[in-house]
Design a protein around this motif. Structure first.
Motif, PDB file in Angstrom:
ATOM      1  N   GLY A  51      15.228 -37.373  14.929  1.00 17.65           N
ATOM      2  CA  GLY A  51      15.143 -36.431  13.820  1.00 17.65           C
ATOM      3  C   GLY A  51      15.699 -35.072  14.183  1.00 17.65           C
ATOM      4  N   THR A  52      15.217 -34.058  13.511  1.00 11.05           N
ATOM      5  CA  THR A  52      15.739 -32.707  13.720  1.00 11.05           C
ATOM      6  C   THR A  52      15.320 -32.113  15.066  1.00 11.05           C
ATOM      7  OG1 THR A  52      13.881 -31.760  12.510  1.00 11.05           O
ATOM      8  CG2 THR A  52      15.891 -32.209  11.247  1.00 11.05           C
ATOM      9  N   THR A  60      24.006 -28.992  17.007  1.00 12.48           N
ATOM     10  CA  THR A  60      24.929 -28.843  15.871  1.00 12.48           C
ATOM     11  C   THR A  60      24.560 -27.660  14.996  1.00 12.48           C
ATOM     12  OG1 THR A  60      23.694 -30.262  14.321  1.00 12.48           O
ATOM     13  CG2 THR A  60      25.314 -31.343  15.771  1.00 12.48           C
ATOM     14  N   ARG A  61      23.384 -27.112  15.168  1.00  8.64           N
ATOM     15  CA  ARG A  61      22.888 -26.068  14.273  1.00  8.64           C
ATOM     16  C   ARG A  61      23.393 -24.673  14.629  1.00  8.64           C
ATOM     17  NH1 ARG A  61      22.209 -28.718  10.063  1.00  8.64           N
ATOM     18  NH2 ARG A  61      24.209 -28.327  10.817  1.00  8.64           N
ATOM     19  N   ALA A 115      16.015 -37.035   7.722  1.00  8.97           N
ATOM     20  CA  ALA A 115      16.035 -35.569   7.636  1.00  8.97           C
ATOM     21  C   ALA A 115      17.140 -34.958   8.497  1.00  8.97           C
ATOM     22  CB  ALA A 115      14.685 -35.003   8.038  1.00  8.97           C
ATOM     23  N   SER A 116      17.644 -35.713   9.463  1.00  9.00           N
ATOM     24  CA  SER A 116      18.700 -35.202  10.349  1.00  9.00           C
ATOM     25  C   SER A 116      20.094 -35.687   9.943  1.00  9.00           C
ATOM     26  CB  SER A 116      18.422 -35.629  11.795  1.00  9.00           C
ATOM     27  OG  SER A 116      18.652 -37.015  11.964  1.00  9.00           O
ATOM     28  N   THR A 117      20.217 -36.300   8.786  1.00 10.50           N
ATOM     29  CA  THR A 117      21.511 -36.853   8.365  1.00 10.50           C
ATOM     30  C   THR A 117      22.539 -35.746   8.197  1.00 10.50           C
ATOM     31  OG1 THR A 117      20.346 -38.620   7.174  1.00 10.50           O
ATOM     32  CG2 THR A 117      22.676 -38.289   6.653  1.00 10.50           C
ATOM     33  N   LEU A 118      23.641 -35.897   8.918  1.00 15.74           N
ATOM     34  CA  LEU A 118      24.746 -34.944   8.827  1.00 15.74           C
ATOM     35  C   LEU A 118      25.984 -35.639   8.289  1.00 15.74           C
ATOM     36  CD1 LEU A 118      24.470 -33.089  12.257  1.00 15.74           C
ATOM     37  CD2 LEU A 118      23.682 -32.292  10.013  1.00 15.74           C
ATOM     38  N   ARG A 119      26.624 -34.980   7.361  1.00 17.82           N
ATOM     39  CA  ARG A 119      27.919 -35.429   6.842  1.00 17.82           C
ATOM     40  C   ARG A 119      28.993 -34.730   7.666  1.00 17.82           C
ATOM     41  NH1 ARG A 119      26.993 -33.946   2.179  1.00 17.82           N
ATOM     42  NH2 ARG A 119      28.119 -31.986   2.196  1.00 17.82           N
TER      43      ARG A 119
END
Length: 123
Positions: A51-52, A60-61, A115-119
Motif C-alpha cells: 500500500g501507500t 514516487t511521492r 489505495a497505492s494505484t499509480l497511473r
C-alpha cells in the motif's frame, strides 16, 4: 495528460515485469524496483503490495516522476494517483495477467494495494 505511443504501450504491457526508478527530490534516480504492471484501456498501472506505506511507493511521492524499463522500452514517466473509478479495471487486468499466480495476485487486490494505484504517463 500525455498519451502513450501505441507501439510502446503494447510492448510495455506485454512484458511480465517492469523496472521502476523514481526521482529523488534532487532529480537523481533511485535504484529501480522490479514489479508487476498492467494495462487497463490505454493506460499503464502499478500498485504496491504494501500500500501507500511501501518504500518504492513513498519514493514516487517526492517528485511524482521517474523512469520505467519494460518490453525493451526505457522511458521517463510521471506518476498519477489513480481514482477509485479506475480500480475495477485495474483489478481485472491484474487477475487476467497474473491470475496464474493464484496465491500471490490477491496481494495486489487488497484495499491497501488499491489505495497505492499509480497511473504511469509518458513525459
Amino acid at each position: 495528460m500525455t498519451d502513450w505511443n501505441a507501439t510502446d504501450l503494447e510492448k510495455i504491457a506485454a512484458a511480465e515485469e517492469l523496472d521502476l526508478a523514481s526521482e529523488r527530490a534532487d532529480g537523481t534516480l533511485r535504484h529501480p524496483v522490479t514489479m508487476w504492471m498492467v494495462r487497463s484501456g490505454d493506460h499503464l498501472y502499478v500498485r504496491s503490495v504494501k500500500g501507500t506505506d511501501g518504500p518504492w511507493y513513498r519514493g514516487t511521492r517526492s517528485r511524482h516522476q521517474g523512469r520505467i524499463d519494460a518490453g525493451g522500452i526505457r522511458t521517463d514517466v510521471t506518476f498519477h494517483a489513480a481514482g477509485p473509478g479506475e480500480y475495477a479495471g485495474v483489478d481485472a487486468a491484474y487477475r487476467k495477467k497474473y491470475g496464474h499466480y493464484t496465491s500471490i495476485v490477491e496481494h495486489v487486490l487488497t484495499a491497501a494495494a488499491r489505495a497505492s494505484t499509480l497511473r504511469l504517463e509518458p513525459r
